[in-house]
Write a protein that holds these residues in place. Structure first.
Motif, PDB file in Angstrom:
ATOM      1  N   GLU A  23      26.834   7.238 -17.276  1.00  0.00           N
ATOM      2  CA  GLU A  23      25.695   6.295 -16.711  1.00  0.00           C
ATOM      3  C   GLU A  23      25.954   5.528 -15.176  1.00  0.00           C
ATOM      4  N   LEU A  24      27.220   5.608 -15.059  1.00  0.00           N
ATOM      5  CA  LEU A  24      27.554   4.872 -13.765  1.00  0.00           C
ATOM      6  C   LEU A  24      27.399   6.009 -12.784  1.00  0.00           C
ATOM      7  N   VAL A  25      26.850   5.638 -11.735  1.00  0.00           N
ATOM      8  CA  VAL A  25      26.619   6.475 -10.487  1.00  0.00           C
ATOM      9  C   VAL A  25      26.929   5.823  -9.195  1.00  0.00           C
ATOM     10  N   LEU A  26      27.784   6.817  -8.494  1.00  0.00           N
ATOM     11  CA  LEU A  26      28.244   6.493  -7.103  1.00  0.00           C
ATOM     12  C   LEU A  26      27.110   6.969  -6.139  1.00  0.00           C
ATOM     13  N   TYR A  27      26.492   6.366  -5.475  1.00  0.00           N
ATOM     14  CA  TYR A  27      25.686   6.487  -4.137  1.00  0.00           C
ATOM     15  C   TYR A  27      26.197   6.481  -3.042  1.00  0.00           C
ATOM     16  N   PHE A  28      26.058   7.303  -1.939  1.00  0.00           N
ATOM     17  CA  PHE A  28      26.690   7.093  -0.488  1.00  0.00           C
ATOM     18  C   PHE A  28      25.443   6.824   0.508  1.00  0.00           C
ATOM     19  N   GLN A  29      25.596   5.928   1.140  1.00  0.00           N
ATOM     20  CA  GLN A  29      24.583   5.459   1.998  1.00  0.00           C
ATOM     21  C   GLN A  29      25.266   5.577   3.314  1.00  0.00           C
ATOM     22  N   PRO A  30      24.660   6.273   4.262  1.00  0.00           N
ATOM     23  CA  PRO A  30      25.180   6.472   5.604  1.00  0.00           C
ATOM     24  C   PRO A  30      25.272   5.213   6.480  1.00  0.00           C
ATOM     25  N   LYS A  31      26.148   5.022   7.252  1.00  0.00           N
ATOM     26  CA  LYS A  31      26.089   3.924   8.324  1.00  0.00           C
ATOM     27  C   LYS A  31      26.055   4.653   9.713  1.00  0.00           C
ATOM     28  N   ILE A  32      24.985   4.164  10.499  1.00  0.00           N
ATOM     29  CA  ILE A  32      24.536   4.764  11.636  1.00  0.00           C
ATOM     30  C   ILE A  32      25.069   3.827  12.864  1.00  0.00           C
ATOM     31  N   ASP A  33      25.388   4.631  13.619  1.00  0.00           N
ATOM     32  CA  ASP A  33      25.944   4.122  14.866  1.00  0.00           C
ATOM     33  C   ASP A  33      24.564   3.915  15.715  1.00  0.00           C
ATOM     34  N   THR A  35      23.899   3.050  18.629  1.00  0.00           N
ATOM     35  CA  THR A  35      23.992   3.322  20.461  1.00  0.00           C
ATOM     36  C   THR A  35      23.858   4.865  20.372  1.00  0.00           C
ATOM     37  N   ASN A  36      23.949   5.537  19.347  1.00  0.00           N
ATOM     38  CA  ASN A  36      23.864   6.837  19.409  1.00  0.00           C
ATOM     39  C   ASN A  36      22.896   7.776  18.525  1.00  0.00           C
ATOM     40  N   GLY A  37      22.856   6.957  17.424  1.00  0.00           N
ATOM     41  CA  GLY A  37      21.901   7.481  16.202  1.00  0.00           C
ATOM     42  C   GLY A  37      22.912   8.470  15.373  1.00  0.00           C
ATOM     43  N   CYS A  38      24.046   8.594  15.589  1.00  0.00           N
ATOM     44  CA  CYS A  38      24.976   9.501  14.665  1.00  0.00           C
ATOM     45  C   CYS A  38      25.610   8.724  13.492  1.00  0.00           C
ATOM     46  N   VAL A  39      25.647   9.234  12.630  1.00  0.00           N
ATOM     47  CA  VAL A  39      26.398   9.016  11.398  1.00  0.00           C
ATOM     48  C   VAL A  39      27.895   8.643  11.455  1.00  0.00           C
ATOM     49  N   PRO A  87      14.954   6.235   5.267  1.00  0.00           N
ATOM     50  CA  PRO A  87      13.891   6.695   6.101  1.00  0.00           C
ATOM     51  C   PRO A  87      14.443   7.072   7.561  1.00  0.00           C
ATOM     52  N   GLY A  88      13.793   8.123   7.885  1.00  0.00           N
ATOM     53  CA  GLY A  88      13.840   8.556   9.365  1.00  0.00           C
ATOM     54  C   GLY A  88      15.092   9.428   9.465  1.00  0.00           C
ATOM     55  N   ILE A  89      15.828   9.613   8.330  1.00  0.00           N
ATOM     56  CA  ILE A  89      16.899  10.313   8.621  1.00  0.00           C
ATOM     57  C   ILE A  89      16.937  11.756   7.989  1.00  0.00           C
ATOM     58  N   VAL A  90      17.355  12.714   8.632  1.00  0.00           N
ATOM     59  CA  VAL A  90      17.278  14.086   8.134  1.00  0.00           C
ATOM     60  C   VAL A  90      18.873  14.613   7.672  1.00  0.00           C
ATOM     61  N   ALA A  91      19.025  15.127   6.515  1.00  0.00           N
ATOM     62  CA  ALA A  91      20.496  15.224   6.072  1.00  0.00           C
ATOM     63  C   ALA A  91      20.654  16.775   6.493  1.00  0.00           C
TER      64      ALA A  91
END
Length: 91
Positions: A23-33, A35-39, A87-91
């Motif tokens: 029941e414990l779940v690990l989510y990964f949330q990207p950190k966006i730079d 200045t350039n929009g990259c992960v 929102p707005g991020i395409v994987a």
């Protein structure tokens, strides 16, 4: 036994069940730079999919794991990961 101690014992038991039932779940949330929009990295966020209380934030249970019970994080970490939609991020 005081009520806060009873709550600690109850929550501790539920956490053990949560590990067994995955029941414990690990989510990964990207950190966006910005200045350039990259992960630029990712933040790991643990959540508990509680069968009665729904999706719980770590604040609802992490203090208990620190005080009373230290789960083997490697037991569930790799098998229960998800990504958090952004929102707005395409994987």
């Amino acid at each position: 036994m005081r009520s806060d101690e009873q709550e600690l014992v109850r929550l501790r038991s539920q956490l053990r069940s949560a590990l067994r039932n995955k029941e414990l779940v690990l989510y990964f949330q990207p950190k966006i730079d910005l200045t350039n929009g990259c992960v630029a990295g990712a933040e790991a966020l643990v959540r508990w999919e509680h069968p009665e209380r729904g999706l719980l934030d770590p604040a609802a249970f992490i203090h208990t794991t620190c005080r009373a019970y230290r789960p083997d994080r490697t037991y569930w970490r790799l098998g229960n990961r998800r990504s958090v939609p952004q929102p707005g991020i395409v994987a």
